[in-house]
Design an enzyme around this catalytic site. Structure first.
Site, PDB file in Angstrom:
ATOM      1  N   GLU A 168      50.983  45.827  45.104  1.00  0.00           N
ATOM      2  CA  GLU A 168      50.706  46.617  43.730  1.00  0.00           C
ATOM      3  C   GLU A 168      50.915  48.276  43.871  1.00  0.00           C
ATOM      4  OE1 GLU A 168      46.757  47.279  42.293  1.00  0.00           O
ATOM      5  OE2 GLU A 168      47.367  46.344  40.344  1.00  0.00           O
ATOM      6  N   CYS A 310      37.504  38.209  43.471  1.00  0.00           N
ATOM      7  CA  CYS A 310      37.827  39.172  44.715  1.00  0.00           C
ATOM      8  C   CYS A 310      36.855  38.847  45.830  1.00  0.00           C
ATOM      9  CB  CYS A 310      38.086  40.429  44.490  1.00  0.00           C
ATOM     10  SG  CYS A 310      39.143  40.790  42.968  1.00  0.00           S
TER      11      CYS A 310
HETATM   12 FE1  SF4 Z   1      43.420  40.224  44.917  1.00  0.00          FE
HETATM   13 FE2  SF4 Z   1      41.183  39.878  43.787  1.00  0.00          FE
HETATM   14 FE3  SF4 Z   1      43.579  38.943  42.628  1.00  0.00          FE
HETATM   15 FE4  SF4 Z   1      42.422  37.858  44.957  1.00  0.00          FE
HETATM   16  S1  SF4 Z   1      41.371  37.779  42.811  1.00  0.00           S
HETATM   17  S2  SF4 Z   1      44.651  38.503  44.684  1.00  0.00           S
HETATM   18  S3  SF4 Z   1      41.565  39.723  45.820  1.00  0.00           S
HETATM   19  S4  SF4 Z   1      42.927  41.265  43.097  1.00  0.00           S
END
Ligand code: SF4
Length: 386
Positions: A168, A310
């Site tokens: 990103e 996350c």
């Molecule tokens: Fe990254 Fe969170 Fe998306 Fe998983 S859910 S890819 S940790 S931003």
């Protein structure tokens, strides 16, 4: 940024950024600042033998200072900022009855997925940058001038639970001209390695506090790290803005937990708002197919690529499929939120000052300049798993 859709979390294209961070810290011509995502503080301790779900924010800040970062800031600050922008954007769309459902845009693996698989729906994701990127934009364009520096003088490092965040921050459009918002992203595991490489005795560190103003946050920011959290936080703010009343019970319990798809209907000042939180790209596909067919009943959909959000990200300490571990991390985030004096993003005093000093109103022209982005049809970009 090249395609990383090979793996939703980007884990297969993981690059080791530790050497880059060491050289950024020792570069005397630059000021190196660091931001840390909410999910990191509830998992980092596992790398040092602490119990699952231990909140190690204070020790983590102390360790980052010992590593040599000049300022230790919090991605949470930018998570609060994201909520102000995203809630405003949602209310604009709701008023117009256009571009609904609004889809959250914090997760780069999800954004990458929609750009490849649903290019016909790119008017739906919120145009808000993710908290990582909003943080970088604010650090370079607001904080740097405050301390007499230019955006170019600052190196912004991020510590993320995520491997897709590395990709990103390399997206060219996420910056001002040639200056990217975030320079280097490392994972929770990489931070743990750096702390070990430096010989820091993590367990015995005296807890320290984030620097300000980009270190102040509300409980609404902490829960970004668990599936459903962004939605819950956005509702806390949207509700109060619409009704002009204080929301007494801020816990939207229907949006918590680990089911792949969770939904709720909330009365927001006389309008019934249907919301949904999904984690995993399989759940996202189901919801997006409904949207494409015009059958979706939702006004807001939160999507996170990692099952559980996350806390279970690809950059976290390995959990080996142990869901108790992931639940302990998520519970720790909800506990941090419950114990904070401020739990609504629009009450964050440092955010209000940022609007006064730089951005004007949420969703204003200046807010768009720094905090919003655009998406691209990538259906023709080569991808190994297409
Ligand atoms: Fe990254 Fe969170 Fe998306 Fe998983 S859910 S890819 S940790 S931003």
């Amino acid at each position: 940024g090249q395609c990383i859709a090979v793996c939703p979390t980007g884990a297969l294209s993981e690059v080791n950024n530790i050497p880059k961070v060491w050289s950024a810290i020792s570069d005397e011509n630059k000021t190196c600042v660091v931001q840390v995502a909410p999910a990191v503080r509830v998992a980092l301790g596992e790398e040092f033998g602490l119990e699952d779900g231990t909140v190690s924010t204070g020790k983590m800040v102390a360790a980052l200072r010992l590593l040599g970062f000049k300022y230790v800031f919090d991605t949470n600050f930018a998570a609060d900022l994201t909520i102000l922008e995203e809630a405003s954007e949602f209310l604009h769309r709701l008023e117009k009855g256009a571009n609904l459902p609004i889809l959250t845009s914090c997760c780069p693996a999800w954004i990458n997925y929609i750009e490849h698989q649903y290019p016909d729906l790119l008017h739906l994701p919120s145009t808000c940058k993710s908290p990582q990127e909003m943080f970088g934009a604010v650090a370079k364009n607001y904080f740097a001038p405050k301390i007499g520096l230019t955006p170019q003088d600052l190196t912004v490092v991020s510590v993320m639970p995520c491997v897709a965040k590395k990709y990103e921050c390399s997206r060219d459009e996420l910056g001002q001209g040639d200056v990217l918002d975030v320079d280097i992203s490392i994972t929770t595991r990489e931070l743990a390695k750096m702390i070990k490489e430096a010989g820091i005795d993590f367990d015995n560190l005296e807890p320290d506090c984030f620097d300000n103003p980009l270190g102040e946050s509300t409980g609404a920011a902490d829960i970004f790290g668990a599936t459903g959290g962004v939605l819950e936080s956005a509702l806390r703010t949207a509700y109060e803005w619409v009704t002009q009343e204080e929301l007494e019970n801020v816990d939207f319990k229907a949006l918590r937990g680990f089911e792949g798809i969770k939904e709720a209907s909330i009365d927001v000042g006389g309008t019934l708002v249907n919301v949904c939180a999904a984690s995993s790209l399989g759940s996202a596909k189901k919801l997006m197919d409904e949207v494409r067919e015009g059958k979706s009943k939702y006004h807001i959909i939160e999507i996170m690529a990692c099952p559980g959000g996350c806390v279970a990200g690809g950059g976290q300490p390995y959990h080996g499929g142990d869901y108790d571990k992931i639940k302990a991390r998520a519970k720790a985030l909800y506990d941090i939120d419950a114990n904070k004096p401020l739990r609504k993003s629009h009450k964050n005093p440092s955010i209000l000052t940022l609007y006064k000093e730089l951005l004007g109103e949420p969703y204003s022209e200046n807010a768009h300049k720094y905090l919003h982005t655009t998406y691209f049809d990538k259906s023709n970009v080569f991808c190994e798993n297409k």
